[in-house]
Motif scaffolding. Structure first.
Motif, PDB file in Angstrom:
ATOM      1  N   CYS A  21      -7.635  -6.367  -3.423  1.00 49.59           N
ATOM      2  CA  CYS A  21      -7.330  -5.481  -2.450  1.00 49.59           C
ATOM      3  C   CYS A  21      -6.398  -4.327  -2.728  1.00 49.59           C
ATOM      4  O   CYS A  21      -6.439  -3.542  -2.358  1.00 49.59           O
ATOM      5  CB  CYS A  21      -6.957  -6.125  -1.035  1.00 49.59           C
ATOM      6  SG  CYS A  21      -5.003  -6.590  -1.147  1.00 49.59           S
ATOM      7  N   TRP A  22      -5.674  -4.468  -4.116  1.00 44.77           N
ATOM      8  CA  TRP A  22      -4.859  -3.760  -4.561  1.00 44.77           C
ATOM      9  C   TRP A  22      -5.423  -2.701  -5.338  1.00 44.77           C
ATOM     10  O   TRP A  22      -4.924  -1.739  -5.854  1.00 44.77           O
ATOM     11  CB  TRP A  22      -3.697  -4.386  -5.162  1.00 44.77           C
ATOM     12  CG  TRP A  22      -2.691  -4.978  -4.076  1.00 44.77           C
ATOM     13  CD1 TRP A  22      -2.642  -6.284  -3.724  1.00 44.77           C
ATOM     14  CD2 TRP A  22      -1.619  -4.207  -3.536  1.00 44.77           C
ATOM     15  NE1 TRP A  22      -1.567  -6.367  -2.793  1.00 44.77           N
ATOM     16  CE2 TRP A  22      -0.842  -5.008  -2.784  1.00 44.77           C
ATOM     17  CE3 TRP A  22      -1.035  -2.801  -3.738  1.00 44.77           C
ATOM     18  CZ2 TRP A  22       0.214  -4.719  -1.995  1.00 44.77           C
ATOM     19  CZ3 TRP A  22       0.109  -2.654  -2.934  1.00 44.77           C
ATOM     20  CH2 TRP A  22       0.572  -3.341  -1.997  1.00 44.77           C
ATOM     21  N   GLN A  25      -5.683   1.127  -4.077  1.00 50.70           N
ATOM     22  CA  GLN A  25      -4.377   1.735  -4.040  1.00 50.70           C
ATOM     23  C   GLN A  25      -4.052   1.906  -5.691  1.00 50.70           C
ATOM     24  O   GLN A  25      -3.685   3.430  -5.780  1.00 50.70           O
ATOM     25  CB  GLN A  25      -3.458   0.978  -3.322  1.00 50.70           C
ATOM     26  CG  GLN A  25      -2.081   1.681  -3.235  1.00 50.70           C
ATOM     27  CD  GLN A  25      -2.188   2.866  -2.186  1.00 50.70           C
ATOM     28  OE1 GLN A  25      -2.621   2.551  -1.244  1.00 50.70           O
ATOM     29  NE2 GLN A  25      -1.766   3.960  -2.911  1.00 50.70           N
ATOM     30  N   ARG A  28      -6.162   4.882  -7.201  1.00 47.24           N
ATOM     31  CA  ARG A  28      -6.185   6.086  -6.262  1.00 47.24           C
ATOM     32  C   ARG A  28      -4.287   6.711  -6.887  1.00 47.24           C
ATOM     33  O   ARG A  28      -4.526   7.963  -7.048  1.00 47.24           O
ATOM     34  CB  ARG A  28      -6.061   5.778  -5.011  1.00 47.24           C
ATOM     35  CG  ARG A  28      -5.722   7.315  -4.220  1.00 47.24           C
ATOM     36  CD  ARG A  28      -5.852   7.229  -2.799  1.00 47.24           C
ATOM     37  NE  ARG A  28      -5.584   8.467  -2.133  1.00 47.24           N
ATOM     38  CZ  ARG A  28      -4.531   8.964  -1.979  1.00 47.24           C
ATOM     39  NH1 ARG A  28      -3.316   8.604  -2.488  1.00 47.24           N
ATOM     40  NH2 ARG A  28      -4.435  10.407  -1.446  1.00 47.24           N
ATOM     41  N   THR A  29      -3.749   6.027  -6.975  1.00 49.00           N
ATOM     42  CA  THR A  29      -2.175   6.151  -7.447  1.00 49.00           C
ATOM     43  C   THR A  29      -2.087   6.728  -8.775  1.00 49.00           C
ATOM     44  O   THR A  29      -1.535   7.750  -9.194  1.00 49.00           O
ATOM     45  CB  THR A  29      -1.101   5.181  -6.924  1.00 49.00           C
ATOM     46  OG1 THR A  29      -1.372   4.692  -5.721  1.00 49.00           O
ATOM     47  CG2 THR A  29       0.142   5.679  -7.240  1.00 49.00           C
ATOM     48  N   THR A  35       2.230  10.012  -4.425  1.00 48.99           N
ATOM     49  CA  THR A  35       3.067   8.613  -4.088  1.00 48.99           C
ATOM     50  C   THR A  35       4.138   8.834  -2.768  1.00 48.99           C
ATOM     51  O   THR A  35       4.745   8.047  -2.605  1.00 48.99           O
ATOM     52  CB  THR A  35       4.251   8.015  -5.126  1.00 48.99           C
ATOM     53  OG1 THR A  35       4.939   8.943  -5.704  1.00 48.99           O
ATOM     54  CG2 THR A  35       3.242   7.658  -6.678  1.00 48.99           C
ATOM     55  N   ILE A  38       4.307   6.224  -0.145  1.00 45.04           N
ATOM     56  CA  ILE A  38       4.568   4.875  -0.705  1.00 45.04           C
ATOM     57  C   ILE A  38       6.001   4.624  -0.605  1.00 45.04           C
ATOM     58  O   ILE A  38       6.578   5.309  -1.263  1.00 45.04           O
ATOM     59  CB  ILE A  38       3.976   4.555  -2.228  1.00 45.04           C
ATOM     60  CG1 ILE A  38       2.206   4.827  -2.166  1.00 45.04           C
ATOM     61  CG2 ILE A  38       4.416   3.530  -2.604  1.00 45.04           C
ATOM     62  CD1 ILE A  38       1.797   4.674  -3.507  1.00 45.04           C
ATOM     63  N   GLN A  43       7.483  -1.524  -2.391  1.00 44.13           N
ATOM     64  CA  GLN A  43       6.835  -2.032  -3.560  1.00 44.13           C
ATOM     65  C   GLN A  43       7.763  -2.969  -4.372  1.00 44.13           C
ATOM     66  O   GLN A  43       7.195  -4.000  -5.023  1.00 44.13           O
ATOM     67  CB  GLN A  43       6.413  -0.663  -4.171  1.00 44.13           C
ATOM     68  CG  GLN A  43       5.414  -0.218  -3.904  1.00 44.13           C
ATOM     69  CD  GLN A  43       4.072  -0.526  -3.583  1.00 44.13           C
ATOM     70  OE1 GLN A  43       3.408  -1.170  -4.432  1.00 44.13           O
ATOM     71  NE2 GLN A  43       3.669  -0.740  -2.286  1.00 44.13           N
ATOM     72  N   ILE A  79       2.054   0.739  -9.521  1.00 39.47           N
ATOM     73  CA  ILE A  79       2.263   1.724  -8.450  1.00 39.47           C
ATOM     74  C   ILE A  79       3.681   1.850  -8.048  1.00 39.47           C
ATOM     75  O   ILE A  79       4.269   3.270  -8.013  1.00 39.47           O
ATOM     76  CB  ILE A  79       1.731   1.130  -7.053  1.00 39.47           C
ATOM     77  CG1 ILE A  79       0.124   0.995  -7.313  1.00 39.47           C
ATOM     78  CG2 ILE A  79       2.291   1.911  -5.994  1.00 39.47           C
ATOM     79  CD1 ILE A  79      -0.431   0.147  -6.291  1.00 39.47           C
TER      80      ILE A  79
END
Length: 87
Positions: A21-22, A25, A28-29, A35, A38, A43, A79
């Motif tokens: 699931c990560w 993200q 994309r980041t 960011t 975010i 985080q 991230i």
């Protein structure tokens, strides 16, 4: 060859899903360097939690916990590093 106990299979499946699931993200980041939306604090807290889960997994010798938290820690830390660098 021994079979994994059913709870280890459930743990492996849960670990796989929560790690996967990560990926969107993180990709994309990394690709966009965007960011703004975010939270660095979120985080950082999550990365600390993952590190503690990793220590726990190592202590009890649970490979699903070890692998999932190590991989997710790398993704979340990436991230976070991009957030700190690009704001």
């Amino acid at each position: 060859m021994s079979m994994l106990p059913s709870f280890e299979i459930v743990g492996a499946l849960a670990a796989t899903l929560t790690t996967i699931c990560w990926l969107p993200q993180a990709f994309r980041t990394i690709r966009t360097r965007e960011t703004r939306a975010i939270s660095a604090l979120t985080q950082a807290i999550f990365a600390l939690g993952l590190a503690l889960w990793l220590v726990y997994g190592l202590a009890i010798g649970s490979w699903p916990i070890i692998v999932a938290n190590a991989l997710t820690f790398v993704l979340v830390s990436t991230i976070l590093a991009l957030k700190l660098r690009y704001g």
